[in-house]
Design an enzyme around this catalytic site. Sequence first.
Site, PDB file in Angstrom:
ATOM      1  N   GLN A 222      63.073 -28.867 -62.751  1.00 56.57           N
ATOM      2  CA  GLN A 222      61.958 -29.811 -62.951  1.00 56.57           C
ATOM      3  C   GLN A 222      61.634 -29.943 -64.442  1.00 56.57           C
ATOM      4  O   GLN A 222      61.350 -31.037 -64.947  1.00 56.57           O
ATOM      5  CB  GLN A 222      60.735 -29.332 -62.156  1.00 56.57           C
ATOM      6  CG  GLN A 222      60.990 -29.340 -60.647  1.00 56.57           C
ATOM      7  CD  GLN A 222      59.994 -28.521 -59.856  1.00 56.57           C
ATOM      8  OE1 GLN A 222      59.137 -27.805 -60.399  1.00 56.57           O
ATOM      9  NE2 GLN A 222      60.099 -28.586 -58.534  1.00 56.57           N
TER      10      GLN A 222
ATOM     11  N   GLY B 217      60.076 -20.654 -60.812  1.00 55.45           N
ATOM     12  CA  GLY B 217      58.737 -20.094 -61.043  1.00 55.45           C
ATOM     13  C   GLY B 217      57.653 -20.856 -60.297  1.00 55.45           C
ATOM     14  O   GLY B 217      57.931 -21.880 -59.658  1.00 55.45           O
TER      15      GLY B 217
ATOM     16  N   CYS C 126      65.431 -24.741 -59.889  1.00 58.17           N
ATOM     17  CA  CYS C 126      64.143 -25.033 -59.258  1.00 58.17           C
ATOM     18  C   CYS C 126      63.101 -25.479 -60.286  1.00 58.17           C
ATOM     19  O   CYS C 126      63.170 -26.617 -60.731  1.00 58.17           O
ATOM     20  CB  CYS C 126      63.695 -23.853 -58.413  1.00 58.17           C
ATOM     21  SG  CYS C 126      62.746 -24.427 -56.989  1.00 58.17           S
ATOM     22  N   LEU C 127      62.181 -24.610 -60.693  1.00 55.01           N
ATOM     23  CA  LEU C 127      61.226 -25.047 -61.741  1.00 55.01           C
ATOM     24  C   LEU C 127      61.980 -25.414 -63.012  1.00 55.01           C
ATOM     25  O   LEU C 127      61.616 -26.377 -63.698  1.00 55.01           O
ATOM     26  CB  LEU C 127      60.220 -23.929 -62.011  1.00 55.01           C
ATOM     27  CG  LEU C 127      59.108 -24.212 -63.033  1.00 55.01           C
ATOM     28  CD1 LEU C 127      58.293 -25.445 -62.660  1.00 55.01           C
ATOM     29  CD2 LEU C 127      58.187 -23.004 -63.190  1.00 55.01           C
TER      30      LEU C 127
ATOM     31  N   SER D  40      57.926 -17.292 -57.573  1.00 61.65           N
ATOM     32  CA  SER D  40      57.654 -18.722 -57.333  1.00 61.65           C
ATOM     33  C   SER D  40      56.522 -18.918 -56.333  1.00 61.65           C
ATOM     34  O   SER D  40      55.907 -19.975 -56.304  1.00 61.65           O
ATOM     35  CB  SER D  40      58.909 -19.416 -56.794  1.00 61.65           C
ATOM     36  OG  SER D  40      60.028 -19.087 -57.559  1.00 61.65           O
TER      37      SER D  40
ATOM     38  N   GLY E 208      57.549 -27.046 -53.909  1.00 54.63           N
ATOM     39  CA  GLY E 208      56.514 -27.961 -53.403  1.00 54.63           C
ATOM     40  C   GLY E 208      56.368 -29.180 -54.298  1.00 54.63           C
ATOM     41  O   GLY E 208      55.591 -30.078 -54.020  1.00 54.63           O
ATOM     42  N   PHE E 209      57.092 -29.165 -55.419  1.00 57.41           N
ATOM     43  CA  PHE E 209      57.170 -30.332 -56.313  1.00 57.41           C
ATOM     44  C   PHE E 209      58.629 -30.795 -56.333  1.00 57.41           C
ATOM     45  O   PHE E 209      59.538 -30.057 -55.953  1.00 57.41           O
ATOM     46  CB  PHE E 209      56.716 -29.968 -57.739  1.00 57.41           C
ATOM     47  CG  PHE E 209      55.256 -29.606 -57.847  1.00 57.41           C
ATOM     48  CD1 PHE E 209      54.846 -28.289 -57.663  1.00 57.41           C
ATOM     49  CD2 PHE E 209      54.278 -30.563 -58.110  1.00 57.41           C
ATOM     50  CE1 PHE E 209      53.506 -27.943 -57.748  1.00 57.41           C
ATOM     51  CE2 PHE E 209      52.928 -30.215 -58.208  1.00 57.41           C
ATOM     52  CZ  PHE E 209      52.550 -28.910 -58.023  1.00 57.41           C
TER      53      PHE E 209
ATOM     54  N   GLU F  15      71.224 -18.683 -56.016  1.00 57.18           N
ATOM     55  CA  GLU F  15      71.312 -17.224 -55.860  1.00 57.18           C
ATOM     56  C   GLU F  15      70.936 -16.808 -54.443  1.00 57.18           C
ATOM     57  O   GLU F  15      71.174 -15.692 -53.998  1.00 57.18           O
ATOM     58  CB  GLU F  15      70.423 -16.518 -56.893  1.00 57.18           C
ATOM     59  CG  GLU F  15      68.952 -16.437 -56.548  1.00 57.18           C
ATOM     60  CD  GLU F  15      68.223 -17.798 -56.648  1.00 57.18           C
ATOM     61  OE1 GLU F  15      68.838 -18.762 -57.126  1.00 57.18           O
ATOM     62  OE2 GLU F  15      67.056 -17.868 -56.226  1.00 57.18           O
TER      63      GLU F  15
ATOM     64  N   GLY G 134      53.722 -22.753 -59.660  1.00 57.57           N
ATOM     65  CA  GLY G 134      52.865 -23.714 -60.343  1.00 57.57           C
ATOM     66  C   GLY G 134      53.465 -25.111 -60.471  1.00 57.57           C
ATOM     67  O   GLY G 134      54.534 -25.419 -59.955  1.00 57.57           O
TER      68      GLY G 134
ATOM     69  N   ASN H 269      62.799 -23.326 -51.993  1.00 54.23           N
ATOM     70  CA  ASN H 269      61.400 -22.924 -52.070  1.00 54.23           C
ATOM     71  C   ASN H 269      60.739 -23.754 -53.155  1.00 54.23           C
ATOM     72  O   ASN H 269      60.699 -23.363 -54.324  1.00 54.23           O
ATOM     73  CB  ASN H 269      61.282 -21.428 -52.420  1.00 54.23           C
ATOM     74  CG  ASN H 269      59.885 -21.088 -52.896  1.00 54.23           C
ATOM     75  OD1 ASN H 269      58.930 -21.774 -52.548  1.00 54.23           O
ATOM     76  ND2 ASN H 269      59.767 -20.064 -53.735  1.00 54.23           N
TER      77      ASN H 269
ATOM     78  N   HIS I  16      68.015 -23.008 -54.657  1.00 50.07           N
ATOM     79  CA  HIS I  16      68.251 -21.659 -55.192  1.00 50.07           C
ATOM     80  C   HIS I  16      69.669 -21.186 -54.896  1.00 50.07           C
ATOM     81  O   HIS I  16      69.920 -20.588 -53.841  1.00 50.07           O
ATOM     82  CB  HIS I  16      67.231 -20.685 -54.602  1.00 50.07           C
ATOM     83  CG  HIS I  16      65.881 -20.792 -55.237  1.00 50.07           C
ATOM     84  ND1 HIS I  16      65.494 -19.991 -56.297  1.00 50.07           N
ATOM     85  CD2 HIS I  16      64.860 -21.636 -55.000  1.00 50.07           C
ATOM     86  CE1 HIS I  16      64.264 -20.333 -56.676  1.00 50.07           C
ATOM     87  NE2 HIS I  16      63.868 -21.340 -55.903  1.00 50.07           N
TER      88      HIS I  16
HETATM   89  N1  LIG Z   1      60.947 -21.897 -56.765  1.00 50.85           N
HETATM   90  C1  LIG Z   1      60.476 -22.646 -57.779  1.00 50.85           C
HETATM   91  O1  LIG Z   1      60.945 -22.560 -58.934  1.00 50.85           O
HETATM   92  C2  LIG Z   1      59.316 -23.560 -57.453  1.00 50.85           C
HETATM   93  C3  LIG Z   1      59.094 -24.627 -58.511  1.00 50.85           C
HETATM   94  C4  LIG Z   1      57.710 -25.255 -58.416  1.00 50.85           C
HETATM   95  N2  LIG Z   1      56.655 -24.253 -58.570  1.00 50.85           N
HETATM   96  C5  LIG Z   1      57.565 -25.957 -57.066  1.00 50.85           C
HETATM   97  O2  LIG Z   1      56.840 -25.467 -56.206  1.00 50.85           O
HETATM   98  O3  LIG Z   1      58.182 -26.979 -56.834  1.00 50.85           O
END
Ligand SMILES: NC(=O)CC[C@H](N)C(=O)O
Length: 367
Positions: free
Chosen positions: A262, A230, A258-259, A51, A302-303, A346, A232, A300, A344
Amino acid sequence: MKHTQQPEALLVLQDGTVYRGLALGKIGTAGGEICFNTGMTGYQEIYTDPSYYGQVIINTTSHIGNYGVLNNAEQESGGVKIRAMVCNFFSNIHSRYTADGSLQEYFEKAGIVGIHGVDTRQLVRYIRSKGVMNCIISSEILDPAVLLAELQKVPDMAGLELSSEVCTQESYEQGDPESKLRVAVLDLGVKKSILSNFNQRGVFCKVFPAKTPYTELAAWKPNGYFIANGPGDPAAMPYAVETVKQALDTETPLFGICLGHQILSLASGISTYKMHNGHRGLNHPVKNLITGHCEVTSQNHGFAVKADEVMDTDNVELTHINLNDKTIEGIRRKDKPAFSVQYHPESSPGPHDSHYLFDQFIGMMKE
Ligand SMILES: NC(=O)CC[C@H](N)C(=O)O
């Protein structure tokens, strides 16, 4: 080596701010989006979490490197994924009898650049006020003007699709093939500890590259779909949104982290946005609105997903909320067996308060 002999390094932010320090890792130059993790442990898990691909990580905890590295047990992927590292005190000695080596050697081998001796508290406060931006670190070019010019070549994180660069290029199976529970994992940058959490619960996984078409995942006849974490910008991944939409149509249980959260939100018609400076640490309080329990979580990202749109979407229920800033931390679909969390569960690193979510997903598949 005494600190005074160590080569100098520079950190230059996109707004021209310059921090001077000492070199760590490989002598070189690297740039990326700057972010900070406030966790006190787990630096190797952080550096190898896909990520963070494309990002320069600031560890705010005071000692980094002091317990060395373990070649496998503490890696969340096949290798280091960050662009560079910033810290305050970088320990050239490590004290852990099971360590395989020092962080310095590990970074040199992985070709990772870094800077230490930086006042990370002041730097983080600055970023928290100005907002996230790109940066460049160098232990070979010590002219800020040259580095600022180089920094212009570093792409903005917004709009970047990075999962296809970090995911597995070939699908692979992991766990007990005799298991009755089979989970198709859409690898957007999956952490190893997520897969081991499934395997420890008797789930057989097949991990598919990010851009695998839905039909290929379905052909494996899974009992459930897992949409991974992940790097991006989720808004740059329409291929993944399409895959999740097709998976939702089959009424097969689906879980996202997380991703993956989203992407499930985007597939449910909810949009995402780039946060002022993200959540990255091991002590973020989240309230489970179904049970009323508060969980201390590892984060973790940023979106995030837009709260007003979550509230306005009839077939989505808000299940978890961040107690620090009221951002969305979890949703479930009312019309489909699908749910996701922004944080997260995990951990790796972090507290294990949220491991129940893996059991919740398994319970759905058993139903
Ligand atoms: N840890 C992640 O899955 C991060 C998700 C996405 N890349 C974000 O920064 O928000």
